[in-house]
Design a protein around this motif. Structure first.
Motif, PDB file in Angstrom:
ATOM      1  N   LYS A   1     -60.116 -31.997 -33.923  1.00 37.02           N
ATOM      2  CA  LYS A   1     -59.548 -31.821 -32.376  1.00 37.02           C
ATOM      3  C   LYS A   1     -59.945 -30.642 -31.461  1.00 37.02           C
ATOM      4  O   LYS A   1     -60.106 -29.196 -31.949  1.00 37.02           O
ATOM      5  CB  LYS A   1     -58.004 -30.765 -32.780  1.00 37.02           C
ATOM      6  CG  LYS A   1     -56.780 -30.562 -31.737  1.00 37.02           C
ATOM      7  CD  LYS A   1     -56.532 -31.682 -30.646  1.00 37.02           C
ATOM      8  CE  LYS A   1     -55.704 -30.927 -29.225  1.00 37.02           C
ATOM      9  NZ  LYS A   1     -56.560 -29.810 -28.922  1.00 37.02           N
TER      10      LYS A   1
ATOM     11  N   ILE B   1     -51.856 -33.183 -37.675  1.00 35.42           N
ATOM     12  CA  ILE B   1     -50.995 -31.821 -38.632  1.00 35.42           C
ATOM     13  C   ILE B   1     -50.074 -32.558 -39.698  1.00 35.42           C
ATOM     14  O   ILE B   1     -49.851 -32.594 -40.806  1.00 35.42           O
ATOM     15  CB  ILE B   1     -49.926 -30.828 -38.452  1.00 35.42           C
ATOM     16  CG1 ILE B   1     -51.173 -29.618 -37.284  1.00 35.42           C
ATOM     17  CG2 ILE B   1     -49.779 -30.221 -39.548  1.00 35.42           C
ATOM     18  CD1 ILE B   1     -50.396 -28.894 -36.326  1.00 35.42           C
ATOM     19  N   LYS B   2     -48.943 -33.559 -39.345  1.00 35.05           N
ATOM     20  CA  LYS B   2     -48.122 -34.571 -40.151  1.00 35.05           C
ATOM     21  C   LYS B   2     -48.686 -35.547 -40.932  1.00 35.05           C
ATOM     22  O   LYS B   2     -47.592 -35.852 -41.730  1.00 35.05           O
ATOM     23  CB  LYS B   2     -46.883 -34.917 -38.989  1.00 35.05           C
ATOM     24  CG  LYS B   2     -45.768 -34.025 -38.900  1.00 35.05           C
ATOM     25  CD  LYS B   2     -44.768 -34.298 -37.158  1.00 35.05           C
ATOM     26  CE  LYS B   2     -44.475 -33.524 -36.680  1.00 35.05           C
ATOM     27  NZ  LYS B   2     -43.871 -33.531 -35.678  1.00 35.05           N
TER      28      LYS B   2
ATOM     29  N   TYR C   1     -49.538 -30.773 -27.040  1.00 32.76           N
ATOM     30  CA  TYR C   1     -49.657 -30.637 -28.159  1.00 32.76           C
ATOM     31  C   TYR C   1     -49.831 -31.692 -29.108  1.00 32.76           C
ATOM     32  O   TYR C   1     -49.552 -31.731 -30.074  1.00 32.76           O
ATOM     33  CB  TYR C   1     -48.470 -29.443 -28.309  1.00 32.76           C
ATOM     34  CG  TYR C   1     -48.988 -28.389 -28.013  1.00 32.76           C
ATOM     35  CD1 TYR C   1     -49.743 -27.512 -29.109  1.00 32.76           C
ATOM     36  CD2 TYR C   1     -48.476 -27.926 -26.903  1.00 32.76           C
ATOM     37  CE1 TYR C   1     -50.060 -26.254 -27.397  1.00 32.76           C
ATOM     38  CE2 TYR C   1     -48.684 -26.821 -26.211  1.00 32.76           C
ATOM     39  CZ  TYR C   1     -49.746 -25.815 -26.500  1.00 32.76           C
ATOM     40  OH  TYR C   1     -49.941 -24.432 -26.053  1.00 32.76           O
ATOM     41  N   GLU C   2     -49.241 -32.755 -29.013  1.00 37.43           N
ATOM     42  CA  GLU C   2     -48.972 -34.801 -29.349  1.00 37.43           C
ATOM     43  C   GLU C   2     -50.050 -34.679 -30.583  1.00 37.43           C
ATOM     44  O   GLU C   2     -49.454 -35.036 -31.419  1.00 37.43           O
ATOM     45  CB  GLU C   2     -48.578 -35.360 -28.262  1.00 37.43           C
ATOM     46  CG  GLU C   2     -47.461 -36.900 -29.133  1.00 37.43           C
ATOM     47  CD  GLU C   2     -47.773 -37.660 -28.190  1.00 37.43           C
ATOM     48  OE1 GLU C   2     -47.472 -38.713 -28.598  1.00 37.43           O
ATOM     49  OE2 GLU C   2     -48.589 -37.524 -27.111  1.00 37.43           O
TER      50      GLU C   2
ATOM     51  N   ALA D   1     -47.123 -21.524 -35.933  1.00 39.56           N
ATOM     52  CA  ALA D   1     -46.684 -22.942 -36.143  1.00 39.56           C
ATOM     53  C   ALA D   1     -47.328 -24.331 -36.469  1.00 39.56           C
ATOM     54  O   ALA D   1     -45.863 -24.785 -36.995  1.00 39.56           O
ATOM     55  CB  ALA D   1     -47.136 -23.406 -34.142  1.00 39.56           C
ATOM     56  N   ILE D   2     -48.400 -23.773 -36.964  1.00 39.17           N
ATOM     57  CA  ILE D   2     -49.117 -24.591 -37.215  1.00 39.17           C
ATOM     58  C   ILE D   2     -48.800 -25.015 -39.421  1.00 39.17           C
ATOM     59  O   ILE D   2     -47.671 -25.907 -39.763  1.00 39.17           O
ATOM     60  CB  ILE D   2     -50.902 -25.079 -37.559  1.00 39.17           C
ATOM     61  CG1 ILE D   2     -51.356 -25.326 -35.811  1.00 39.17           C
ATOM     62  CG2 ILE D   2     -51.188 -26.033 -38.362  1.00 39.17           C
ATOM     63  CD1 ILE D   2     -52.649 -24.975 -36.164  1.00 39.17           C
TER      64      ILE D   2
ATOM     65  N   LEU E   1     -44.723 -26.025 -39.277  1.00 38.99           N
ATOM     66  CA  LEU E   1     -45.114 -27.337 -39.586  1.00 38.99           C
ATOM     67  C   LEU E   1     -45.983 -28.487 -40.649  1.00 38.99           C
ATOM     68  O   LEU E   1     -45.079 -29.559 -41.537  1.00 38.99           O
ATOM     69  CB  LEU E   1     -46.076 -28.806 -38.442  1.00 38.99           C
ATOM     70  CG  LEU E   1     -45.698 -28.738 -37.087  1.00 38.99           C
ATOM     71  CD1 LEU E   1     -46.858 -29.345 -35.878  1.00 38.99           C
ATOM     72  CD2 LEU E   1     -44.140 -29.935 -37.355  1.00 38.99           C
TER      73      LEU E   1
ATOM     74  N   ARG F   1     -44.018 -31.247 -44.405  1.00 38.39           N
ATOM     75  CA  ARG F   1     -44.122 -31.936 -44.209  1.00 38.39           C
ATOM     76  C   ARG F   1     -43.529 -32.456 -45.844  1.00 38.39           C
ATOM     77  O   ARG F   1     -43.011 -31.864 -46.725  1.00 38.39           O
ATOM     78  CB  ARG F   1     -45.819 -32.633 -44.708  1.00 38.39           C
ATOM     79  CG  ARG F   1     -46.540 -31.851 -43.707  1.00 38.39           C
ATOM     80  CD  ARG F   1     -48.192 -32.290 -44.123  1.00 38.39           C
ATOM     81  NE  ARG F   1     -48.720 -32.737 -44.183  1.00 38.39           N
ATOM     82  CZ  ARG F   1     -49.343 -33.741 -44.769  1.00 38.39           C
ATOM     83  NH1 ARG F   1     -50.027 -33.525 -43.423  1.00 38.39           N
ATOM     84  NH2 ARG F   1     -49.867 -34.453 -45.677  1.00 38.39           N
TER      85      ARG F   1
ATOM     86  N   GLY G   1     -52.191 -32.724 -31.772  1.00 38.79           N
ATOM     87  CA  GLY G   1     -52.603 -31.824 -32.557  1.00 38.79           C
ATOM     88  C   GLY G   1     -51.707 -32.208 -33.628  1.00 38.79           C
ATOM     89  O   GLY G   1     -52.033 -32.417 -34.358  1.00 38.79           O
ATOM     90  N   GLN G   2     -50.565 -31.670 -33.677  1.00 37.23           N
ATOM     91  CA  GLN G   2     -49.097 -32.452 -34.467  1.00 37.23           C
ATOM     92  C   GLN G   2     -48.925 -33.865 -35.140  1.00 37.23           C
ATOM     93  O   GLN G   2     -48.674 -33.670 -36.255  1.00 37.23           O
ATOM     94  CB  GLN G   2     -47.614 -31.795 -33.457  1.00 37.23           C
ATOM     95  CG  GLN G   2     -47.110 -31.269 -32.734  1.00 37.23           C
ATOM     96  CD  GLN G   2     -46.379 -30.833 -32.059  1.00 37.23           C
ATOM     97  OE1 GLN G   2     -45.655 -32.084 -31.817  1.00 37.23           O
ATOM     98  NE2 GLN G   2     -46.239 -29.702 -31.480  1.00 37.23           N
ATOM     99  N   MET G   3     -50.238 -34.606 -34.446  1.00 38.08           N
ATOM    100  CA  MET G   3     -49.844 -35.390 -35.082  1.00 38.08           C
ATOM    101  C   MET G   3     -50.408 -35.525 -36.507  1.00 38.08           C
ATOM    102  O   MET G   3     -50.566 -36.463 -37.282  1.00 38.08           O
ATOM    103  CB  MET G   3     -50.148 -36.709 -34.378  1.00 38.08           C
ATOM    104  CG  MET G   3     -50.209 -38.426 -35.114  1.00 38.08           C
ATOM    105  SD  MET G   3     -50.764 -39.250 -33.648  1.00 38.08           S
ATOM    106  CE  MET G   3     -50.790 -40.934 -34.583  1.00 38.08           C
TER     107      MET G   3
END
Lengths: 498, 498
Positions: free
Chosen positions: A148, A193-194, A186-187, A212-213, A216, A220, A189-191
């Motif tokens: 990222k 991670i998940k 952040y979208e 925060a990471i 998340l 999972r 990055g979050q995608m």
């Protein structure tokens, strides 16, 4: 200039990474290390444009960036060397030495986890970003990488990705071995991670970002490991005898360390702890003199400068905190201007706000009433990347208890040197107990960082010809292996069952 | 009979453990290993009363418990041997080879995390309980241990704690190095997990228990590592050529493995996967014959037997599942009676309920239409402790893709042997990707399990006389160390700065 990635683009990137992960299993270690060395060469081949681009994007000096490029190239090359040595595989072979035996033939090696997502750091555009140590370690382990891109230096990220892509083509590596995605929010990055295809995450940055990471990733269906290096305040204990002998010299070096890279290092010494007494006067007056003549310098970007002013102001507002020394320079916009503050040991121990990192050229002198209070200060500290003792032999002999407490709370303990400047070598541990990192068992600097992206796999009674090379009887990789509990480079000849 | 611990008692236990953690730092590795070997001796000295007590509490047979005691004693002794070898310290020394040099002298070793809480397993009252492998590994690492006694066999737990206490007194170890607390509920366990003095947790048991502990540990102000081994369904792939050649023999051995220890092993083969065809008839008819003659046997305790009936009934209710074979014996109370069921590959792939562990003498024959469907079954599997291939050389040559998929999903891959029976050796990996464990990087069997309870610590520019023994120039422990990237047992003589 850089388009934010769309969710569909990210899905396509991850599908390619998963495919590359399987394809890479058919490649030898030697093919991976050849790729790593070619990446190093291609980074050098970017030449002056890399330095100029990073200077424009980060405000870091040419000298600093030349040094960081050398370090980054060294990381790729030295990690490649260590990858070939194969010690990181922790290859182990146990077999019966006489037949018949109820014992099975069991052999263990380390295997790649799968696609790894890397979140780079803003303060190291080369060494901890797109083509930084995390990417090098993951590829060494056999894991494809999705970076990222750091929004603070997107052009630099793009150049580094180009260098990696050139090396990939030259070395005929699978397309999905490396990808980079851009997103200012952040979208994406979050995608990443998940997404189930992702098997580990490496992060260098703030406590807020790292935790925060980690949260998340833990939520999972299949939780994955997060290796987040989140900085710390890197205490320095300046012991009485040393203070007596070298007060002025240490004061000057200390300011040098605090202002190195405009204080934007995760190993920046954010607190220095002393015992009150007359020797302190020389130390403090030298700090004042040197600080007054220390120029302000531009910070990485306006957001960092603004955050520095905010966290610094908050620190200075705390009960009992006073400004001890500061630069006499005019403060230009987005520049970081040195401030040193001071507080009593009692106030420091009782106020958690004073234990927070102030990212920039700031440090806090904690003055303890006596050695006992210094011990309590040490006990009040959270997990740190580094802790430092400035001490004479006499001091050290009297510091056994302090050393014990300090060692429990850090990843690296330093004697009479400053924590800034993290040597890239195998013996380096750049990590530490929470909140310095989310996983104290691994380092993010040095070739041992490769291990973050592997897990053990045992083969039981597996036919020799189908074993991975590192476990085969004749040791074709010529690596060190632990055979029936002894380290050896010899081949093995198990007795055969009748 | 055993009083539940009160919160105040637990606090006192933890305070002693913290104290012992510091005291242990002054003890040598050799002192710890002497203690470990004395624990082994004291376990043996418990004699027949240990076996009889465990038989009464667990319904396990004398033969099985004699074997498990031998294994437990072996764990303490062999882990002590490996602890002395010192390889687990991963000692690394980097120093400049010429002066002047900008490189610092950096040395790295592994240090104990702190007090460790162990939650033992009900199915191994010796080897994975009070004096089991987790306790041995933590003590080897230098960590005090607090065991939450397993409520299924409290008398056995108490006997083992006595043996450890005798060894502690003989070896003059600090009082807090080991403690055991009893509680039939969850309160004390939760208190232990949340307490700031506790730095790591080891658990062997159910998915539900392991994930609940991991969640609690992640919610702490200072999150701590949880090493939970949560079992799995341990798939066996029975390949076509092998089936053709050895159907009857494998059928008999398979039932033996499924019913070993009344199916109460975390490595119990819960699913066996074949491709449809005429060779399957022999396999199935042998399963029916052997199963019919397999007696039911008492399970560990009524709760386990009840849970077996419930989860088995649930599995049998799933769409497409049919009973294939079962014991012809009368089912006595609290006995586990063998049931083998069968289902198509398509149903197995699409129904997550069929991927859940049924703890007891139960297994599921998954019949695939063709090799392609068998691949898809492999792809549908979650993380496993073990996966097994029964195959001929011909099968193996045709199974490259299957082997790749299977290896990605397990911690140990086995050829033509059954997964039950976990050899205690260095090359063993007893672990695997989630949900088999909460941390795929570490093993809970074998001396490498020691590493769970350590973290690296680097010393920079630290005076030789104050370094831990394993990092001193003259290598007094005579261990293998990596010096400037090369493994060696030699002493080191760094060049001195002028």
């Amino acid at each position: 200039m850089f388009k934010n990635a769309s969710p569909d683009e990210v899905k396509a990137v991850l599908a390619k990474a998963e495919e590359a992960y399987r394809v890479l299993k058919g490649y030898s270690i030697r093919q991976r290390t050849s790729f790593m060395r070619t990446v190093a060469t291609e980074i050098e081949a970017l030449g002056d444009v890399l330095i100029k681009t990073a200077m424009a994007e980060s405000n870091l000096t040419e000298a600093r960036l030349l040094g960081e490029r050398t370090r980054t190239v060294w990381q790729w090359n030295s990690y490649a060397n260590y990858t070939e040595l194969g010690n990181w595989l922790d290859a182990r072979i146990d077999f019966p030495t006489a037949m018949p035996s109820p014992k099975p033939d069991v052999r263990k090696t380390s295997v790649a986890l799968g696609p790894v997502v890397v979140f780079g750091a803003g303060n190291f555009p080369f060494a901890f970003s797109t083509a930084g140590g995390d990417t090098a370690c993951a590829i060494a382990a056999g894991c494809p990488v999705i970076v990222k891109a750091h929004p603070g230096h997107p052009e630099t990220c793009a150049l580094m990705a180009q260098a990696i892509e050139k090396a990939r083509i030259k070395c005929r590596m699978p397309e999905g071995i490396f990808a980079q995605v851009f997103d200012e929010g952040y979208e994406i990055g979050q995608m990443l991670i998940k997404h189930p295809a992702v098997k580990a995450i490496a992060f260098t940055g703030s406590f807020k970002g790292g935790t925060a990471i980690a949260e998340l990733a833990a939520e999972r269906d299949e939780p994955i490991p997060v290796f987040a290096e989140m900085g710390s305040i890197n205490p320095i204990f300046l012991m009485p005898d040393k203070l007596k002998q070298n007060a002025a010299e240490i004061a000057g070096q200390f300011i040098n360390s605090v202002t190195l890279g405009v204080g934007q290092f995760c190993t920046n010494p954010g607190v220095i702890i002393v015992v009150a007494g007359r020797d302190l006067d020389t130390f403090q007056s030298t700090l004042k003199q040197v600080a007054a003549n220390t120029p302000a310098a531009p910070m990485l970007h306006p957001g960092i400068a603004k955050n520095f002013e905010k966290t610094k102001a908050n620190a200075l507002e705390q009960s009992g905190v006073e400004v001890l020394a500061k630069t006499g320079a005019e403060q230009a916009e987005n520049h970081g201007a040195l401030v040193l503050a001071t507080v009593s040991g009692v106030e420091f121990i009782s106020n958690p706000a004073l234990h927070e990192e102030v990212f920039g050229p700031y440090s806090l002198l904690v003055v303890c009433r006596d050695a006992e209070e210094m011990l309590r200060v040490a006990q009040s500290l959270k997990g740190q990347l580094t802790s430092t003792l400035f001490a004479t032999g006499k001091d050290l002999e009297e510091s056994e208890k302090l050393c014990t407490i300090v060692q429990e709370r850090c990843g690296r303990i330093i004697f009479n040197q400053f924590p800034t400047g993290v040597e890239v070598c195998l013996a380096m541990h750049h990590g530490g107990p929470f909140p310095a990192t989310t996983n104290s068992a691994f380092t993010s600097v040095g070739a041992d960082g490769i291990k973050r992206f592997t897990r053990p796999l045992s083969f039981q009674n597996w036919p020799d010809e189908f074993l991975p090379d590192e476990l085969k009887n004749d040791n074709p990789l010529e690596i060190w292996r632990t055979v029936n509990n002894e380290l050896t480079m010899e081949s093995v000849n198990p007795v055969q069952a009748n």
